[in-house]
Design a protein around this motif. Structure first.
Motif, PDB file in Angstrom:
ATOM      1  N   PRO A   1      27.655  59.827   7.077  1.00  0.00           N
ATOM      2  CA  PRO A   1      27.208  60.551   8.504  1.00  0.00           C
ATOM      3  C   PRO A   1      26.618  61.851   8.066  1.00  0.00           C
ATOM      4  CG  PRO A   1      29.701  59.628   8.338  1.00  0.00           C
ATOM      5  CD  PRO A   1      28.986  59.303   6.651  1.00  0.00           C
ATOM      6  N   ALA A   2      25.601  61.953   9.201  1.00  0.00           N
ATOM      7  CA  ALA A   2      24.820  63.375   8.737  1.00  0.00           C
ATOM      8  C   ALA A   2      25.597  64.913   9.016  1.00  0.00           C
ATOM      9  CB  ALA A   2      23.855  63.361   9.988  1.00  0.00           C
ATOM     10  N   GLU A   3      26.655  64.900   9.400  1.00  0.00           N
ATOM     11  CA  GLU A   3      27.298  65.854   9.525  1.00  0.00           C
ATOM     12  C   GLU A   3      28.069  66.415   8.421  1.00  0.00           C
ATOM     13  OE1 GLU A   3      30.367  63.028  11.385  1.00  0.00           O
ATOM     14  OE2 GLU A   3      28.022  63.235  11.422  1.00  0.00           O
ATOM     15  N   TRP A   4      28.026  65.653   7.406  1.00  0.00           N
ATOM     16  CA  TRP A   4      28.826  65.714   5.885  1.00  0.00           C
ATOM     17  C   TRP A   4      27.715  66.624   5.022  1.00  0.00           C
ATOM     18  CZ3 TRP A   4      30.842  60.379   3.655  1.00  0.00           C
ATOM     19  CH2 TRP A   4      31.879  60.135   4.641  1.00  0.00           C
ATOM     20  N   THR A   5      28.158  67.591   4.419  1.00  0.00           N
ATOM     21  CA  THR A   5      27.357  68.127   3.387  1.00  0.00           C
ATOM     22  C   THR A   5      26.851  67.207   2.482  1.00  0.00           C
ATOM     23  OG1 THR A   5      29.170  69.590   2.472  1.00  0.00           O
ATOM     24  CG2 THR A   5      27.862  70.591   4.179  1.00  0.00           C
ATOM     25  N   TRP A   6      27.771  66.463   1.787  1.00  0.00           N
ATOM     26  CA  TRP A   6      27.940  65.650   0.588  1.00  0.00           C
ATOM     27  C   TRP A   6      29.333  64.641   0.712  1.00  0.00           C
ATOM     28  CZ3 TRP A   6      31.466  66.498  -3.111  1.00  0.00           C
ATOM     29  CH2 TRP A   6      32.037  67.890  -3.320  1.00  0.00           C
ATOM     30  N   PRO A   7      29.099  63.483   0.279  1.00  0.00           N
ATOM     31  CA  PRO A   7      30.269  62.547   0.227  1.00  0.00           C
ATOM     32  C   PRO A   7      31.421  63.345  -0.714  1.00  0.00           C
ATOM     33  CG  PRO A   7      28.360  61.514  -0.052  1.00  0.00           C
ATOM     34  CD  PRO A   7      27.996  62.749  -0.397  1.00  0.00           C
ATOM     35  N   ARG A   8      32.613  63.106  -0.379  1.00  0.00           N
ATOM     36  CA  ARG A   8      33.616  63.635  -1.063  1.00  0.00           C
ATOM     37  C   ARG A   8      34.291  62.616  -1.789  1.00  0.00           C
ATOM     38  NH1 ARG A   8      31.079  68.007   1.092  1.00  0.00           N
ATOM     39  NH2 ARG A   8      32.224  70.036   0.582  1.00  0.00           N
ATOM     40  N   GLU A   9      34.007  61.437  -1.306  1.00  0.00           N
ATOM     41  CA  GLU A   9      34.785  60.014  -1.841  1.00  0.00           C
ATOM     42  C   GLU A   9      33.625  59.003  -1.908  1.00  0.00           C
ATOM     43  OE1 GLU A   9      37.922  57.452  -0.197  1.00  0.00           O
ATOM     44  OE2 GLU A   9      38.963  59.458  -0.841  1.00  0.00           O
ATOM     45  N   VAL A  10      33.715  58.079  -2.938  1.00  0.00           N
ATOM     46  CA  VAL A  10      32.866  56.869  -2.940  1.00  0.00           C
ATOM     47  C   VAL A  10      33.805  55.817  -3.557  1.00  0.00           C
ATOM     48  CG1 VAL A  10      31.054  55.940  -4.019  1.00  0.00           C
ATOM     49  CG2 VAL A  10      30.809  58.030  -3.449  1.00  0.00           C
ATOM     50  N   ALA A  11      33.975  54.884  -2.948  1.00  0.00           N
ATOM     51  CA  ALA A  11      34.597  53.643  -3.277  1.00  0.00           C
ATOM     52  C   ALA A  11      36.105  54.091  -3.578  1.00  0.00           C
ATOM     53  CB  ALA A  11      33.918  52.927  -4.264  1.00  0.00           C
ATOM     54  N   GLY A  12      36.707  54.978  -2.910  1.00  0.00           N
ATOM     55  CA  GLY A  12      38.151  55.378  -3.225  1.00  0.00           C
ATOM     56  C   GLY A  12      38.291  56.550  -4.255  1.00  0.00           C
ATOM     57  N   THR A  13      37.108  56.736  -5.114  1.00  0.00           N
ATOM     58  CA  THR A  13      37.153  57.724  -5.997  1.00  0.00           C
ATOM     59  C   THR A  13      36.544  59.164  -5.513  1.00  0.00           C
ATOM     60  OG1 THR A  13      36.631  56.165  -7.556  1.00  0.00           O
ATOM     61  CG2 THR A  13      36.199  58.188  -8.411  1.00  0.00           C
ATOM     62  N   PRO A  14      37.254  60.126  -5.871  1.00  0.00           N
ATOM     63  CA  PRO A  14      36.815  61.420  -5.477  1.00  0.00           C
ATOM     64  C   PRO A  14      35.783  61.879  -6.147  1.00  0.00           C
ATOM     65  CG  PRO A  14      39.466  61.615  -5.741  1.00  0.00           C
ATOM     66  CD  PRO A  14      38.679  60.075  -6.347  1.00  0.00           C
ATOM     67  N   MET A  15      34.735  62.964  -5.393  1.00  0.00           N
ATOM     68  CA  MET A  15      33.890  63.323  -5.954  1.00  0.00           C
ATOM     69  C   MET A  15      33.939  64.915  -6.190  1.00  0.00           C
ATOM     70  SD  MET A  15      31.364  60.578  -6.076  1.00  0.00           S
ATOM     71  CE  MET A  15      32.929  59.757  -6.740  1.00  0.00           C
ATOM     72  N   GLY A  16      33.787  65.210  -7.293  1.00  0.00           N
ATOM     73  CA  GLY A  16      34.030  66.676  -7.671  1.00  0.00           C
ATOM     74  C   GLY A  16      32.893  67.873  -7.441  1.00  0.00           C
ATOM     75  N   THR A  17      31.669  66.978  -7.353  1.00  0.00           N
ATOM     76  CA  THR A  17      30.581  68.117  -7.093  1.00  0.00           C
ATOM     77  C   THR A  17      29.742  67.487  -6.200  1.00  0.00           C
ATOM     78  OG1 THR A  17      28.825  67.254  -8.683  1.00  0.00           O
ATOM     79  CG2 THR A  17      30.672  68.782  -9.421  1.00  0.00           C
ATOM     80  N   TYR A  18      28.626  68.252  -5.607  1.00  0.00           N
ATOM     81  CA  TYR A  18      27.539  67.785  -4.659  1.00  0.00           C
ATOM     82  C   TYR A  18      26.698  66.740  -5.191  1.00  0.00           C
ATOM     83  CZ  TYR A  18      23.525  70.422  -6.095  1.00  0.00           C
ATOM     84  OH  TYR A  18      22.545  70.968  -6.811  1.00  0.00           O
ATOM     85  N   ILE A  19      26.702  66.641  -6.472  1.00  0.00           N
ATOM     86  CA  ILE A  19      25.905  65.690  -7.029  1.00  0.00           C
ATOM     87  C   ILE A  19      26.424  64.445  -7.636  1.00  0.00           C
ATOM     88  CG2 ILE A  19      23.828  67.204  -7.501  1.00  0.00           C
ATOM     89  CD1 ILE A  19      24.732  67.475 -10.445  1.00  0.00           C
ATOM     90  N   GLU A  20      27.553  64.681  -8.015  1.00  0.00           N
ATOM     91  CA  GLU A  20      28.399  63.436  -8.569  1.00  0.00           C
ATOM     92  C   GLU A  20      28.000  62.030  -7.717  1.00  0.00           C
ATOM     93  OE1 GLU A  20      32.986  62.492 -10.272  1.00  0.00           O
ATOM     94  OE2 GLU A  20      32.597  64.541  -9.410  1.00  0.00           O
ATOM     95  N   TRP A  21      28.155  61.988  -6.546  1.00  0.00           N
ATOM     96  CA  TRP A  21      27.870  60.771  -5.779  1.00  0.00           C
ATOM     97  C   TRP A  21      26.801  60.171  -6.174  1.00  0.00           C
ATOM     98  CZ3 TRP A  21      24.508  60.064  -2.139  1.00  0.00           C
ATOM     99  CH2 TRP A  21      23.626  61.043  -1.574  1.00  0.00           C
ATOM    100  N   MET A  22      25.658  60.703  -6.902  1.00  0.00           N
ATOM    101  CA  MET A  22      24.443  60.405  -7.237  1.00  0.00           C
ATOM    102  C   MET A  22      24.317  60.179  -8.690  1.00  0.00           C
ATOM    103  SD  MET A  22      22.294  59.418  -4.810  1.00  0.00           S
ATOM    104  CE  MET A  22      20.966  59.234  -6.034  1.00  0.00           C
ATOM    105  N   ARG A  23      25.362  59.755  -9.230  1.00  0.00           N
ATOM    106  CA  ARG A  23      25.244  59.671 -10.713  1.00  0.00           C
ATOM    107  C   ARG A  23      24.399  58.261 -11.008  1.00  0.00           C
ATOM    108  NH1 ARG A  23      30.796  58.657 -13.866  1.00  0.00           N
ATOM    109  NH2 ARG A  23      29.608  58.734 -15.555  1.00  0.00           N
ATOM    110  N   SER A  24      24.351  57.355 -10.217  1.00  0.00           N
ATOM    111  CA  SER A  24      23.605  56.058 -10.393  1.00  0.00           C
ATOM    112  C   SER A  24      22.112  56.368 -10.674  1.00  0.00           C
ATOM    113  CB  SER A  24      23.689  55.430  -9.120  1.00  0.00           C
ATOM    114  OG  SER A  24      23.377  55.920  -7.765  1.00  0.00           O
ATOM    115  N   ALA A  25      21.563  57.728 -10.088  1.00  0.00           N
ATOM    116  CA  ALA A  25      20.323  58.146 -10.306  1.00  0.00           C
ATOM    117  C   ALA A  25      20.424  59.097 -11.352  1.00  0.00           C
ATOM    118  CB  ALA A  25      19.602  58.705  -8.895  1.00  0.00           C
ATOM    119  N   THR A  26      21.305  60.210 -11.421  1.00  0.00           N
ATOM    120  CA  THR A  26      21.181  60.972 -12.492  1.00  0.00           C
ATOM    121  C   THR A  26      21.267  60.630 -13.884  1.00  0.00           C
ATOM    122  OG1 THR A  26      23.496  61.684 -12.560  1.00  0.00           O
ATOM    123  CG2 THR A  26      22.158  62.752 -10.848  1.00  0.00           C
TER     124      THR A  26
END
Length: 490
Positions: free
Chosen positions: A408-433
């Motif tokens: 959703p565009a109103e989020w600043t960043w996803p706080r959870e992916v596949a049931g796993t909490p994300m601790g930072t604004y880039i953790e949800w992009m580990r697949s790229a980092t």
């Protein structure tokens, strides 16, 4: 002739052969911006008077010049990423601090596009200072996904990706530290390529030897990305990084038939592909996204590739990426944060603070970790002959580009992916980092859609310096599937 329906390569041919004028293409370009940009907020600055003067000059030049003597991108209009300096055109970096900045010189990538004949028409939206994979800022607001305007367009090259998906233009420039070419490409059903460091110069730069952030190209096809690289790649005296792949290699690739050296129905015969959905580190990925990756792995196999589950050992990659990003961000932005603390978003503060907190011991540990990671990548792709530990070596790694579908565009960043909490604004992009840390070339290509019609990108990764080989594989897959032909209904 509808220039919006043409690839960059076909449009270039039509312009150079005077089947259509630069002024006609420019008028269509701006008409498309007027029609769709209010719904997606991708283009944030326009220079129409300047662009029309350039289009007139381009047509006059075409009338007096043989088609073969015109530059390769003669007359093609482009809006540029708003973090790329463009001489004479406002460049804000999405920050209130630089809301009125008009640079006196352009970045090398812009200079090269312009020398190749591009007409610069404006700027595309970015997150503030390109920090994050969701395009929003206080200057211009949020860029929306054309496949579902309630969703994120990704970032940081989110505006660029949306201009491609909405057929505003056929080529775009972008940049990528932690996925900023690849993530928005995946979210918008287009192609984004991060080259081996040194292939596309990052100049001028405060730290000319910085390697993590890379400038590059995006398009609706791999072939058009190759065309862009043929004009922006190559060494620059201001950039001391060694360039392993000269621009001429990309130009030569354009003349090759897809699947050179193999049969037409099996263009990837002999290519060894490793596939992973969790990067060997239990990286959380939405089930539907992982399912698309595994389904498209079968397509690669049908095209002749040998596909097996495998992944290089990437356990050092998080440390390398995190510390290098923090160092680079602090080097670039510490004065801005110190001088304008209340005008800079929280995530930029966090990055700079982490960089300033690094110790000499931290940097030494990261240097050693990067050496271990480099050796592992060499083994996996065959440089050391050991492969993945079983004796196998690979040409390409196939993985998810993003760990989830557009959110959703109103989020600043996803706080959870596949049931796993994300601790930072880039953790949800580990697949790229994780891949950024390796220094490998990587490309996101359209891989299909979720049941809700949201795009999913496939990430193909090659050995450092083997950019042409990676693009050859990606082009064969792209030509066979053509998911990018499915335009958004906007």
């Amino acid at each position: 002739m509808d220039p919006l329906s043409l690839s960059a390569r076909d449009l270039s041919t039509a312009l150079r052969r005077r089947r259509i004028s630069a002024r006609e293409v420019l008028e269509t370009h701006y008409a498309r911006i007027d029609a769709v940009n209010p719904a997606v907020n991708a283009v944030v600055t326009q220079v129409r008077e300047q662009a029309h003067a350039q289009a007139l000059a381009a047509d006059e030049r075409a009338a007096a010049t043989a088609p073969g003597d015109l530059p390769p991108l003669h007359g093609i209009p482009m809006t540029h990423k708003d973090t790329h300096a463009t001489a004479g055109i406002r460049t804000t970096s999405g920050s209130p601090v630089f809301a009125d900045l008009v640079p006196r010189e352009s970045d090398a990538v812009i200079e090269r596009f312009q020398r190749a004949g591009v007409i610069s028409t404006g700027k595309n939206n970015v997150p503030e200072f390109a920090a994050g994979s969701h395009t929003y800022n206080e200057v211009f607001g949020t860029t929306l996904n054309p496949y579902d305007p309630t969703r994120s367009a990704g970032g940081s090259s989110g505006g660029a990706a949306v201009t491609l998906a909405t057929r505003i233009q056929p080529l775009a420039d972008g940049s990528d530290m932690g996925g900023s070419l690849r993530n928005p490409a995946a979210f918008n059903n287009v192609v984004g390529f991060r080259a081996t460091p040194g292939v596309v110069p990052n100049a001028p730069a405060r730290d000319p030897r910085a390697w993590l952030g890379q400038k590059g190209a995006m398009a609706r096809s791999v072939e058009d990305v190759i065309l862009a690289l043929s004009v922006i790649a190559g060494p620059d005296p201001r950039s001391p990084l060694w360039c392993p792949t000269p621009a001429g290699a990309f130009a030569a690739l354009l003349t090759e038939e897809v699947g050179r050296g193999s049969t037409p129905d099996r263009p990837l015969a002999g290519v060894r592909v490793a596939v992973t959905t969790d990067f060997g580190l239990d990286v959380p990925v939405e089930g539907e996204v992982a399912g698309v990756v595994l389904r498209e792995a079968e397509v690669l196999a049908e095209l002749g590739a040998s596909v097996v589950p495998a992944c290089p050992r990437l356990r050092e990659a998080d440390r390398v990426f995190d510390a290098t990003r923090a160092f680079d961000m602090a080097l670039s932005l510490r004065e801005v944060v110190a001088g304008f603390p209340e005008q800079v978003k929280e995530e930029v503060h966090w990055n700079v603070e982490r960089g300033l907190a690094l110790t000499a011991e931290d940097l030494m540990d990261v240097a050693v970790a990067r050496g271990r990671l480099d050796r592992e990548i060499g083994r996996f792709f065959g440089a050391g002959g050991e492969g993945d530990g079983t004796g196998r070596t690979f040409d390409v790694l196939l993985a998810p580009t993003a760990q989830l579908a557009p959110f959703p565009a109103e989020w600043t960043w996803p706080r959870e992916v596949a049931g796993t909490p994300m601790g930072t604004y880039i953790e949800w992009m580990r697949s790229a980092t994780l891949i950024s840390a390796t220094g490998c070339p990587a490309i996101s290509v359209p891989g299909g859609f979720t049941a809700a019609g949201l795009p999913v990108g496939l990430q193909l990764v090659g050995a450092p310096g083997r950019d042409v080989d990676l693009l050859r594989v990606a082009r064969a897959y792209d030509e066979a599937t053509r998911y990018a032909d499915r335009a958004p209904a906007i």
